[in-house]
Design an enzyme around this catalytic site. Structure first.
Site, PDB file in Angstrom:
ATOM      1  N   GLY A 116     -79.405 -19.747 -74.206  1.00  0.00           N
ATOM      2  CA  GLY A 116     -79.843 -18.439 -74.708  1.00  0.00           C
ATOM      3  C   GLY A 116     -81.345 -18.297 -74.539  1.00  0.00           C
ATOM      4  CB  SER A 117     -83.373 -17.110 -72.269  1.00  0.00           C
ATOM      5  OG  SER A 117     -82.476 -16.217 -71.625  1.00  0.00           O
ATOM      6  CD1 TRP A 173     -84.006 -18.405 -83.042  1.00  0.00           C
ATOM      7  CD2 TRP A 173     -86.229 -18.537 -82.941  1.00  0.00           C
ATOM      8  NE1 TRP A 173     -84.404 -19.400 -83.898  1.00  0.00           N
ATOM      9  CE2 TRP A 173     -85.774 -19.501 -83.845  1.00  0.00           C
ATOM     10  CE3 TRP A 173     -87.603 -18.432 -82.698  1.00  0.00           C
ATOM     11  CZ2 TRP A 173     -86.631 -20.378 -84.519  1.00  0.00           C
ATOM     12  CZ3 TRP A 173     -88.462 -19.313 -83.372  1.00  0.00           C
ATOM     13  CH2 TRP A 173     -87.972 -20.261 -84.259  1.00  0.00           C
ATOM     14  CG  PHE A 190     -73.686 -11.625 -76.372  1.00  0.00           C
ATOM     15  CD1 PHE A 190     -72.840 -10.552 -76.120  1.00  0.00           C
ATOM     16  CD2 PHE A 190     -75.031 -11.383 -76.587  1.00  0.00           C
ATOM     17  CE1 PHE A 190     -73.335  -9.246 -76.083  1.00  0.00           C
ATOM     18  CE2 PHE A 190     -75.536 -10.090 -76.549  1.00  0.00           C
ATOM     19  CZ  PHE A 190     -74.691  -9.018 -76.295  1.00  0.00           C
ATOM     20  CE  LYS A 236     -82.025 -17.532 -89.070  1.00  0.00           C
ATOM     21  NZ  LYS A 236     -83.417 -17.173 -89.273  1.00  0.00           N
ATOM     22  CB  ALA A 265     -88.948 -14.943 -82.122  1.00  0.00           C
ATOM     23  CE  LYS A 288     -82.244 -14.285 -91.527  1.00  0.00           C
ATOM     24  NZ  LYS A 288     -83.298 -13.810 -90.662  1.00  0.00           N
ATOM     25  NE  ARG A 304     -84.498  -8.759 -83.542  1.00  0.00           N
ATOM     26  CZ  ARG A 304     -84.001  -9.649 -82.673  1.00  0.00           C
ATOM     27  NH1 ARG A 304     -82.771  -9.523 -82.228  1.00  0.00           N
ATOM     28  NH2 ARG A 304     -84.708 -10.652 -82.234  1.00  0.00           N
TER      29      ARG A 304
HETATM   30  N1  LIG Z   1     -85.810 -13.186 -82.914  1.00  0.00           N
HETATM   31  C1  LIG Z   1     -86.083 -13.840 -84.023  1.00  0.00           C
HETATM   32  O1  LIG Z   1     -87.166 -13.685 -84.613  1.00  0.00           O
HETATM   33  C2  LIG Z   1     -85.090 -14.833 -84.543  1.00  0.00           C
HETATM   34  C3  LIG Z   1     -85.540 -15.792 -85.441  1.00  0.00           C
HETATM   35  C4  LIG Z   1     -84.641 -16.717 -85.947  1.00  0.00           C
HETATM   36  C5  LIG Z   1     -83.309 -16.658 -85.529  1.00  0.00           C
HETATM   37  N2  LIG Z   1     -82.890 -15.707 -84.648  1.00  0.00           N
HETATM   38  C6  LIG Z   1     -81.480 -15.736 -84.235  1.00  0.00           C
HETATM   39  O2  LIG Z   1     -81.412 -16.229 -82.903  1.00  0.00           O
HETATM   40  C7  LIG Z   1     -80.265 -15.696 -82.245  1.00  0.00           C
HETATM   41  C8  LIG Z   1     -80.687 -15.130 -80.909  1.00  0.00           C
HETATM   42  O3  LIG Z   1     -81.543 -14.036 -81.142  1.00  0.00           O
HETATM   43  P1  LIG Z   1     -82.713 -13.613 -80.164  1.00  0.00           P
HETATM   44  O4  LIG Z   1     -83.683 -12.865 -80.995  1.00  0.00           O
HETATM   45  O5  LIG Z   1     -83.208 -14.771 -79.372  1.00  0.00           O
HETATM   46  O6  LIG Z   1     -81.944 -12.634 -79.136  1.00  0.00           O
HETATM   47  P2  LIG Z   1     -82.431 -11.208 -78.657  1.00  0.00           P
HETATM   48  O7  LIG Z   1     -81.778 -10.160 -79.481  1.00  0.00           O
HETATM   49  O8  LIG Z   1     -83.905 -11.196 -78.482  1.00  0.00           O
HETATM   50  O9  LIG Z   1     -81.872 -11.137 -77.160  1.00  0.00           O
HETATM   51  C9  LIG Z   1     -80.607 -10.784 -76.754  1.00  0.00           C
HETATM   52  C10 LIG Z   1     -80.142 -11.867 -75.795  1.00  0.00           C
HETATM   53  O10 LIG Z   1     -78.755 -11.646 -75.512  1.00  0.00           O
HETATM   54  C11 LIG Z   1     -78.574 -11.802 -74.102  1.00  0.00           C
HETATM   55  N3  LIG Z   1     -77.385 -11.066 -73.700  1.00  0.00           N
HETATM   56  C12 LIG Z   1     -77.237  -9.731 -73.522  1.00  0.00           C
HETATM   57  N4  LIG Z   1     -75.963  -9.455 -73.158  1.00  0.00           N
HETATM   58  C13 LIG Z   1     -75.306 -10.627 -73.118  1.00  0.00           C
HETATM   59  C14 LIG Z   1     -73.969 -11.006 -72.839  1.00  0.00           C
HETATM   60  N5  LIG Z   1     -73.053 -10.086 -72.520  1.00  0.00           N
HETATM   61  N6  LIG Z   1     -73.636 -12.310 -72.916  1.00  0.00           N
HETATM   62  C15 LIG Z   1     -74.549 -13.248 -73.261  1.00  0.00           C
HETATM   63  N7  LIG Z   1     -75.839 -12.961 -73.546  1.00  0.00           N
HETATM   64  C16 LIG Z   1     -76.198 -11.658 -73.475  1.00  0.00           C
HETATM   65  C17 LIG Z   1     -79.851 -11.268 -73.507  1.00  0.00           C
HETATM   66  O11 LIG Z   1     -80.025 -11.726 -72.206  1.00  0.00           O
HETATM   67  C18 LIG Z   1     -80.875 -11.858 -74.466  1.00  0.00           C
HETATM   68  O12 LIG Z   1     -81.187 -13.178 -74.098  1.00  0.00           O
HETATM   69  C19 LIG Z   1     -79.672 -14.663 -83.203  1.00  0.00           C
HETATM   70  O13 LIG Z   1     -78.595 -15.233 -83.892  1.00  0.00           O
HETATM   71  C20 LIG Z   1     -80.815 -14.377 -84.160  1.00  0.00           C
HETATM   72  O14 LIG Z   1     -80.344 -13.974 -85.434  1.00  0.00           O
HETATM   73  C21 LIG Z   1     -83.759 -14.809 -84.126  1.00  0.00           C
END
Ligand SMILES: NC(=O)c1ccc[n+]([C@@H]2O[C@H](COP(=O)([O-])OP(=O)(O)OC[C@H]3O[C@@H](n4cnc5c(N)ncnc54)[C@H](O)[C@@H]3O)[C@@H](O)[C@H]2O)c1
Length: 372
Positions: free
Chosen positions: A11-12, A15, A99, A122, A156, A207, A271
């Site tokens: 995952g990219s 976060w 996903f 999460k 993040a 949360k 968000r």
């Molecule tokens: N962003 C934060 O600040 C943060 C902090 C802590 C935890 N998290 C948790 O980390 C996890 C990932 O969040 P994030 O913020 O990195 O993601 P994000 O919302 O920034 O990004 C969405 C991701 O989903 C991918 N994507 C889109 N369509 C897809 C598909 N059909 N199949 C697979 N991947 C697909 C995209 O390429 C992208 O990498 C979540 O569970 C989030 O709650 C996020």
């Protein structure tokens, strides 16, 4: 010489990219680790026609999900998930939970023997046969590997900017505690490990529901006192949920970064709060605002509220979790956001006298007493 251990990040997004900066730097200092960090990227074509993986591998920046922050050169973007994961000893799962099931399919039966996962995701998984399960349980059931979790007050973009924060890793063994601390800890990202992984994960999921509630009261124009009430009542429902569905949950875990700290951060900075506030102010639906405001990023709160509500409804428990229930009903437009206030006003305060909670509190008191 022992073979070096390999790590892959699945995952990219926002976060995943921020954590890749940390892991990429840390593996270079660990003699037992291979320097290359494979980063699975769900391939996208950018508006200028280039592939996201190519941009990451040439410019060393995820220009779509973490613009402005470089990735270490040893972090290599890979568009094929199996290619990224098949040799890994450690797998970091960090993609929106909606996903996960589809993304993991190509990995079934193909991972290295003894591989260990850690979930930064999460949310819960809605099981096709009914009920919910933790994301770590889903990964375990799909891939047959042991899965720890990392959750905390970790927005993040602040982690990417190397602003000080804490995090919590839920582990099952001492070995996992040592290796994951080495892989994730830095001067600005301080790790505490606890042997209460399920509670850590439950906190991380729940949360986001409360954050939607915080956004609704912000949108309605209430002040910080009202938001503090939402946070406090939300925390109480989180504790009650963990006690009810996850026997053995430790009260002390709610005071780690994954608990109260993440809850507060998310209710001010995340968000879910931002979009929920906009729902009230604009009158638009959550789906529409997610598309308009987040540029491909995904919201977790409404989806988690839906999953939790399915469980509460099935168990006849909606009335005992009035805040979670009201937030879900607002998200699906069954009731208006203004009903949040009535929900807070009428929230039953007898939660505190639940017998199991009292016994958990007594355990904590005893633990502290034995340290004195
Ligand atoms: N962003 C934060 O600040 C943060 C902090 C802590 C935890 N998290 C948790 O980390 C996890 C990932 O969040 P994030 O913020 O990195 O993601 P994000 O919302 O920034 O990004 C969405 C991701 O989903 C991918 N994507 C889109 N369509 C897809 C598909 N059909 N199949 C697979 N991947 C697909 C995209 O390429 C992208 O990498 C979540 O569970 C989030 O709650 C996020």
């Amino acid at each position: 010489m022992a073979e070096k251990k390999k790590i892959a990040i699945i995952g990219s997004g926002n976060w995943g990219s921020a954590i890749a900066r940390i892991v990429g730097a840390n593996v270079r200092t660990m003699s037992m680790m291979d320097e290359e960090v494979k980063l699975w990227v769900f391939e996208e074509i950018l508006p200028d026609g280039r592939k996201l993986t190519e941009v990451i591998n040439t410019e060393h920046e995820n220009v779509k999900y973490l613009k402005g922050y470089s990735l270490p050169h040893n972090v290599v973007a890979v568009p094929d998930i199996l290619e990224s994961a098949k040799d890994a000893d450690y797998l970091v799962f960090v993609l929106p939970h909606q996903f996960l099931r589809s993304s993991c399919q190509p990995l079934r039966g193909k991972l290295k023997q003894g591989a260990v996962g850690i979930s930064l995701i999460k949310g819960f998984d809605l099981k096709p046969e009914g009920g919910i399960q933790l994301i770590s349980e889903l990964i375990n059931s799909l891939l047959g590997i042991d899965v720890c979790c990392l959750m905390g007050a970790n927005l993040a973009h602040e982690v990417a900017a190397e602003k000080f924060c804490e995090t919590t890793i839920g582990v099952h063994t001492d070995e996992q505690s040592l290796i994951f601390k080495d892989l994730f800890q830095t001067d600005f990202f301080r790790v505490t490990t606890v042997r209460d992984a399920k509670t850590v994960e439950v906190c991380g999921a729940l949360k986001n529901i409360v954050a939607c509630g915080a956004g609704f009261v912000d949108g309605l124009g209430y002040g910080d006192n009202t938001k503090a009430a939402v946070i406090r009542l939300g925390l109480m429902e989180m504790i009650k949920f963990a006690e009810y569905f996850y026997a053995g949950a430790k009260f002390s875990t709610f005071f780690e970064s994954c608990g109260i700290a993440d809850l507060v951060t998310t209710c001010y900075g995340g968000r879910n709060r931002r979009v929920s506030e906009a729902v009230v102010k604009s009158g638009k639906s959550i789906k529409q605002l997610e598309a308009e405001m987040l540029d491909g990023q995904r919201l977790q709160g409404p989806e988690t509220a839906h999953e939790v509500n399915a469980l509460l409804k099935a168990e006849g428990l909606e009335a005992r979790f009035p805040l979670f229930t009201a937030i879900h009903r607002i998200c699906v437009q069954e009731i208006s956001p203004s009903e949040m206030i009535e929900c807070i006003r009428m929230h039953p305060e007898h939660l505190a006298f639940d017998r199991r909670r009292v016994s958990i509190e007594r355990d904590v008191v005893n633990q502290y007493a034995s340290c004195l």
